[in-house]
Scaffold this active site. Sequence first.
Site, mmCIF file in Angstrom:
data_model
loop_
_atom_site.group_PDB
_atom_site.id
_atom_site.type_symbol
_atom_site.label_atom_id
_atom_site.label_comp_id
_atom_site.label_asym_id
_atom_site.label_seq_id
_atom_site.Cartn_x
_atom_site.Cartn_y
_atom_site.Cartn_z
ATOM 1 N N ARG A 173 0.806 -1.227 0.000
ATOM 2 C CA ARG A 173 0.000 0.000 0.000
ATOM 3 C C ARG A 173 0.836 1.273 0.000
ATOM 4 O O ARG A 173 0.490 2.244 -0.659
ATOM 5 C CB ARG A 173 -1.036 -0.017 1.123
ATOM 6 C CG ARG A 173 -0.511 0.071 2.506
ATOM 7 C CD ARG A 173 -1.396 -0.666 3.460
ATOM 8 N NE ARG A 173 -1.188 -2.088 3.314
ATOM 9 C CZ ARG A 173 -2.138 -3.011 3.418
ATOM 10 N NH1 ARG A 173 -3.359 -2.663 3.674
ATOM 11 N NH2 ARG A 173 -1.836 -4.276 3.291
ATOM 12 N N THR A 174 1.968 1.262 0.715
ATOM 13 C CA THR A 174 2.770 2.497 0.769
ATOM 14 C C THR A 174 3.326 2.823 -0.616
ATOM 15 O O THR A 174 3.290 3.962 -1.083
ATOM 16 C CB THR A 174 3.918 2.347 1.788
ATOM 17 O OG1 THR A 174 3.355 1.959 3.035
ATOM 18 C CG2 THR A 174 4.677 3.641 1.972
ATOM 19 N N LYS A 217 22.856 -7.087 -7.739
ATOM 20 C CA LYS A 217 24.192 -7.492 -8.223
ATOM 21 C C LYS A 217 25.270 -7.006 -7.264
ATOM 22 O O LYS A 217 26.453 -7.081 -7.560
ATOM 23 C CB LYS A 217 24.459 -6.877 -9.606
ATOM 24 C CG LYS A 217 23.507 -7.324 -10.691
ATOM 25 C CD LYS A 217 23.911 -6.650 -11.999
ATOM 26 C CE LYS A 217 22.882 -6.881 -13.085
ATOM 27 N NZ LYS A 217 23.061 -5.956 -14.198
ATOM 28 N N ARG A 268 12.165 3.362 0.940
ATOM 29 C CA ARG A 268 11.824 2.373 1.964
ATOM 30 C C ARG A 268 12.984 1.398 2.062
ATOM 31 O O ARG A 268 13.499 0.937 1.051
ATOM 32 C CB ARG A 268 10.559 1.612 1.615
ATOM 33 C CG ARG A 268 10.456 0.370 2.479
ATOM 34 C CD ARG A 268 9.123 -0.259 2.521
ATOM 35 N NE ARG A 268 8.146 0.560 3.200
ATOM 36 C CZ ARG A 268 7.026 0.056 3.710
ATOM 37 N NH1 ARG A 268 6.787 -1.230 3.643
ATOM 38 N NH2 ARG A 268 6.145 0.845 4.283
ATOM 39 N N HIS A 294 8.230 5.747 10.253
ATOM 40 C CA HIS A 294 7.351 5.644 9.081
ATOM 41 C C HIS A 294 6.467 6.905 9.132
ATOM 42 O O HIS A 294 5.283 6.841 9.415
ATOM 43 C CB HIS A 294 6.516 4.374 9.187
ATOM 44 C CG HIS A 294 5.838 3.968 7.914
ATOM 45 N ND1 HIS A 294 5.795 4.765 6.791
ATOM 46 C CD2 HIS A 294 5.171 2.830 7.581
ATOM 47 C CE1 HIS A 294 5.129 4.125 5.845
ATOM 48 N NE2 HIS A 294 4.745 2.957 6.295
HETATM 49 C C1 NCD Z 1 3.577 -0.730 8.016
HETATM 50 C C2 NCD Z 1 5.062 -0.839 7.752
HETATM 51 O O1 NCD Z 1 5.475 -1.298 6.690
HETATM 52 O O2 NCD Z 1 5.798 -0.467 8.641
HETATM 53 N N1 NCD Z 1 2.775 -0.987 6.898
HETATM 54 C C3 NCD Z 1 2.570 -0.054 5.971
HETATM 55 O O3 NCD Z 1 3.409 0.743 5.633
HETATM 56 N N2 NCD Z 1 1.348 -0.013 5.451
HETATM 57 C C4 NCD Z 1 3.162 -1.537 9.156
HETATM 58 C C5 NCD Z 1 3.448 -2.993 9.120
HETATM 59 O O4 NCD Z 1 4.006 -3.522 8.166
HETATM 60 O O5 NCD Z 1 3.087 -3.635 10.101
#
Ligand code: NCD
Length: 327
Positions: A61-62, A89, A111, A139
Site C-alpha cells: 500500500r505504501t 548485483k 523504503r 514511518h
Molecule cells: C507498516 C510498515 O510497513 O511499517 N505498513 C505499511 O506501511 N502499510 C506496518 C506494518 O508492516 O506492520
Amino acid sequence: MTDWLPHIPRLISIEELDTEQVTAVLDTAEQLLPIAQRRRGSVPTLRGKVVCNLFLEDSTRTRLSFDLAAKRLSAEVINFSAKGSSVSKGESFKDTALTLDAMGVDCVVVRSGSSGAPLQLAGYLDVPIMNAGDGWHQHPTQALLDVFTMRRHLGDLTGRRVVIVGDVLHSRVARSEVQALKLLGAHVTLVAPPTLLPPAVQDWGVEVARDLDEVVADADVLYALRVQRERMHRAFFPSSREYARIWGVTGDRVARMKPDALVMHPGPMNRGVEITGDVADSDRAVITEQVTNGIAVRMACLYLLLASHPPRVEPCVPPAARTGEVA
Ligand code: NCD
C-alpha cells in the site's frame, strides 16, 4: 490555517517536525483529499518534477500510494526496487544514490529494512528525501495519515486518548505515531506483551498499560499494530491464539468502547491475531479509509517538499470540527 505554508526540506522522521508543520501537512491533505478520492484526473502542481520511488523492502500500500500521489500531482514517477536492479548485483547504496542523482531526480521516496537508510541517502543527494519506512525506526507518512484520519473523525486531537496495542518493539509505525500524536496534544497509552515493549519505552513520554481491558473503555482510538514476524528471530509470545486472547482487538473489547471510538490498523493485517476479521470489517474500523487518506497525505507531503511556490489555499477546518459530526 493561514495562507502561509511552511517549506518542509525533508521527511525523514516526525522528530524533525513541529506542530505547525504537522498541521500544515494535515490541512493541505484536507484540500487534496477530493483529488485523492477521485478515481481519475490529476492537477498540474508538480508537472516536470521527477519523483523516484526507491523501495528496497517489500511494500504494497505504501508504494502504490506514493505512486498514485505523485501521479495525481502530475509528477513523473520512476520506480526502483532492489529485485531486478543492480542492487541485487551487489551495487552499494552510495552508488545507487549517485546514479539517481545523475538521472536528475527531484525527490526520492525511500523504503528500506535498515534503520537510518533515508538519513544516509540525504547525505549523498541534494534533493528532498521522504522516508517510506526504515527498519524499526520511522514511518512518518503512516503516522501523518493516521492522525489525519483521526482528526477527520474526532476533530482536534488535544486530550483525545489513543491506545496503541501490539508489537511496539518492532514497530516504526508506533515510534512515529507516538511522536505525531504528542505534537497534536493527544494522550497515548501503549499496551503490549512485556517482551514486545522497547527497553527504553519510559523515555517515550507515554503511559504503558498492562491490561488492554482496563483501557479500552476510555479510548477514542484503538490502534492495532501488526505482529511483525519477519522481524522476530525467537518466540516473543506463547502462541497466536494466546496473543489474540490477551492483546487482540476483538468484538467483545470493541463493544466496550465509546460509541464514536475508532479502530485502526496500518495494514497489512494478520486477521485472527492482532484483530479479528469481524472487527476489521465492521463500521468501527477505518482501515480502508486510512489507505485512501494516505494518498492525500502523501500528495500533501510531496507538495510541501517540492512545490517551490505553494499556491494560496483556503482556510481549512476538518469537517468534524465544522459540523461536530463524524466526516
Ligand atoms: C507498516 C510498515 O510497513 O511499517 N505498513 C505499511 O506501511 N502499510 C506496518 C506494518 O508492516 O506492520
